[in-house]
Design an enzyme around this catalytic site. Structure first.
Site, PDB file in Angstrom:
ATOM      1  N   LYS A 103       0.809  -1.225   0.000  1.00 42.09           N
ATOM      2  CA  LYS A 103       0.000   0.000   0.000  1.00 42.09           C
ATOM      3  C   LYS A 103       0.841   1.273   0.000  1.00 42.09           C
ATOM      4  CE  LYS A 103      -4.446  -1.587   1.590  1.00 42.09           C
ATOM      5  NZ  LYS A 103      -4.264  -3.040   1.827  1.00 42.09           N
ATOM      6  N   GLU A 125      -9.972   7.024   3.855  1.00 42.54           N
ATOM      7  CA  GLU A 125     -10.886   6.217   4.657  1.00 42.54           C
ATOM      8  C   GLU A 125     -10.235   4.862   4.807  1.00 42.54           C
ATOM      9  OE1 GLU A 125     -11.005   3.920   1.593  1.00 42.54           O
ATOM     10  OE2 GLU A 125     -11.405   6.026   1.185  1.00 42.54           O
ATOM     11  N   SER A 391       1.792  -9.896  -0.950  1.00 47.77           N
ATOM     12  CA  SER A 391       1.408  -8.481  -0.832  1.00 47.77           C
ATOM     13  C   SER A 391       1.705  -7.860   0.522  1.00 47.77           C
ATOM     14  CB  SER A 391      -0.087  -8.337  -1.142  1.00 47.77           C
ATOM     15  OG  SER A 391      -0.861  -9.180  -0.295  1.00 47.77           O
TER      16      SER A 391
HETATM   17  C1  LIG Z   1      -5.074  -4.083   1.372  1.00 48.99           C
HETATM   18  C2  LIG Z   1      -4.364  -5.342   1.126  1.00 48.99           C
HETATM   19  C3  LIG Z   1      -4.702  -6.210   0.062  1.00 48.99           C
HETATM   20  C4  LIG Z   1      -5.887  -6.003  -0.844  1.00 48.99           C
HETATM   21  O1  LIG Z   1      -5.855  -4.853  -1.608  1.00 48.99           O
HETATM   22  P1  LIG Z   1      -5.604  -4.864  -3.183  1.00 48.99           P
HETATM   23  O2  LIG Z   1      -5.939  -3.480  -3.590  1.00 48.99           O
HETATM   24  O3  LIG Z   1      -6.493  -5.890  -3.791  1.00 48.99           O
HETATM   25  O4  LIG Z   1      -4.176  -5.196  -3.384  1.00 48.99           O
HETATM   26  C5  LIG Z   1      -3.938  -7.341  -0.142  1.00 48.99           C
HETATM   27  N1  LIG Z   1      -2.895  -7.637   0.658  1.00 48.99           N
HETATM   28  C6  LIG Z   1      -2.542  -6.842   1.698  1.00 48.99           C
HETATM   29  C7  LIG Z   1      -1.395  -7.239   2.541  1.00 48.99           C
HETATM   30  C8  LIG Z   1      -3.266  -5.671   1.962  1.00 48.99           C
HETATM   31  O5  LIG Z   1      -2.903  -4.899   2.987  1.00 48.99           O
END
Ligand SMILES: *Cc1c(COP(=O)(O)O)cnc(C)c1O
Length: 409
Positions: A103, A125, A391
């Site tokens: 993010k 938000e 992610s």
């Molecule tokens: C917020 C988040 C996601 C999901 O958001 P996307 O916009 O689909 O990438 C996935 N993995 C993590 C670790 C997150 O914090």
């Protein structure tokens, strides 16, 4: 794959940017009240300019490198590869980026843009709090005022992230309306933006919302795929056969996929099937939803027969969202990317498995992508190469996973 009708030189349908109104095919656009149009026009113009400005790009690259810790490693998960057979599996380590997930890539791009636009105040938000923490981090870095709208229910559920935001100097504004969660926080943020647009920038955390957000957030997250492409070519000497990423609203997935769209590379987005697709309690907008309009754009959406938006469910808070970005919606219809969904239980197993097998605690969101590998990898041709977007890191999920493991034992 959809061929180009005219000639081989014609652009492929997924290659094109959205049109001037932000349409990806029939998806995207700007379904917003008239009062928001000037703010969106101002943002579009500023972004178009910044994108072409080498100084902006250099400044962003420097922040991504020195502040966020990029580039993130591409790690070959040998233990997992050996167990599943058939493929070398590489993990793109977004969990190692500052604040523990991808993010921050988007937030740094947007705070830098906000500063360039002369804004002094940042709003966002948040539901689970991850985007709120990343935003508060970026605002602290830039010396900007920061206000995070958050439902009162989420404030209770995500106390640790609320403390992090406040420690970073952000104000967390409780939203006491509707279901007191993310949907209501979005409405509060939009009202705030309309009222204070002269000095305020609204950071949307994924590839959703009205144009230009889906395009802009994708561009900022595409750093994941650009790095991965370079890294895998260096390491394996060729492009991967398959990319895999979890899909909430879609930003980490499109970030990995986008730089490979013109290559002969298969892609798989993994949504949350929650308690099961038949249970009605899931977040699989692409696999089980229908096109509709939500929070300013046309996209695949969970809705009931009357077209009412359906509550999403996932064990992973970051996947718990009823819609999915317009570009994914188009890529699904074009069959350029495949989408599947895995249940809470499979994700929990994948969470524990990666932790024990590789010594990496993944976010529950990322664990959905890992869970999908279990069925797919054994059926791949020998010596395949798979790149998975890890992610985020899973420290935030430990308490929840441990509680579930005790329940199960
Ligand atoms: C917020 C988040 C996601 C999901 O958001 P996307 O916009 O689909 O990438 C996935 N993995 C993590 C670790 C997150 O914090």
């Amino acid at each position: 794959m959809t061929g180009s009708p005219a000639s081989s030189a014609a652009p492929r349908p997924w290659q094109s940017q959205p049109d001037k109104e932000g349409h990806f095919g029939s998806f995207g656009g700007r379904y917003v009240p008239e009062t928001l149009m000037p703010a969106l026009a101002e943002l579009s113009a500023a972004y178009a300019e910044a994108k072409e400005d080498g100084r902006f790009q250099d400044e962003l690259s420097e922040l991504l490198r020195d502040f966020a810790g990029r580039e993130t490693p591409l790690y070959e998960a040998r233990n997992m590869s050996q167990r599943l057979g058939q493929a070398r599996i590489f993990l793109k380590r977004e969990d190692l980026a500052h604040t523990g997930a991808h993010k921050i890539n988007n937030v740094l791009g947007q705070v830098l843009l906000a500063k360039r636009m002369g804004k002094t105040r940042i709003i966002a938000e948040t539901g689970a709090g991850q985007h709120g923490v990343a935003t508060a981090t970026g605002a602290a870095l830039m010396g900007m005022q920061c206000l995070i709208h958050m439902g009162t229910l989420d404030i209770e559920r995500q106390a640790v992230n609320v403390e992090r935001m406040r420690m970073l100097g952000a104000e967390v504004a409780p939203v006491e309306a509707g279901s007191c969660s993310l949907k209501d926080a979005v409405n509060a943020a939009i009202r705030d933006w309309v009222t204070n647009v002269a000095d305020t920038h609204y950071i949307i955390g994924s590839v959703v919302g009205p144009h230009p957000y889906p395009m802009m957030v994708r561009d900022f997250q595409a750093v994941i795929g650009h790095e991965a492409r370079r890294q895998i070519l260096e390491r394996a000497g060729r492009l991967p056969d398959l990319l895999v990423a979890c899909v909430g609203a879609g930003s980490n997935a499109i970030g990995l996929f986008h730089p490979f769209l013109d290559d002969e590379v298969r892609m798989l987005g993994v949504e949350a099937a929650g308690h099961g697709l038949d249970s009605g309690e899931h977040s699989a907008s692409l696999v089980a939803g229908r096109p509709g309009v939500f929070q300013g754009a046309s996209l695949y959406l969970l809705q009931d027969v009357q077209g009412q938006v359906h509550e999403a469910h996932s064990v992973a808070a970051g996947l718990d969202y009823p819609g999915v970005g317009p570009e994914h919606s188009l890529l699904k219809d074009l069959e350029r990317v495949s989408y599947t969904a895995v249940e809470d239980g499979q994700a929990l197993k994948a969470f524990v498995r990666l932790t024990r097998e590789e010594g990496i605690i993944p976010a529950l969101e990322s664990a959905h992508a890992l869970a999908a590998l279990e069925d797919i990898v054994p059926g791949l041709p020998a010596d395949s190469i798979v790149v998975v977007c890890l992610s985020g890191r899973g420290d935030k999920d430990l308490a929840q996973v441990m509680a579930r493991m005790e329940d199960a034992s």
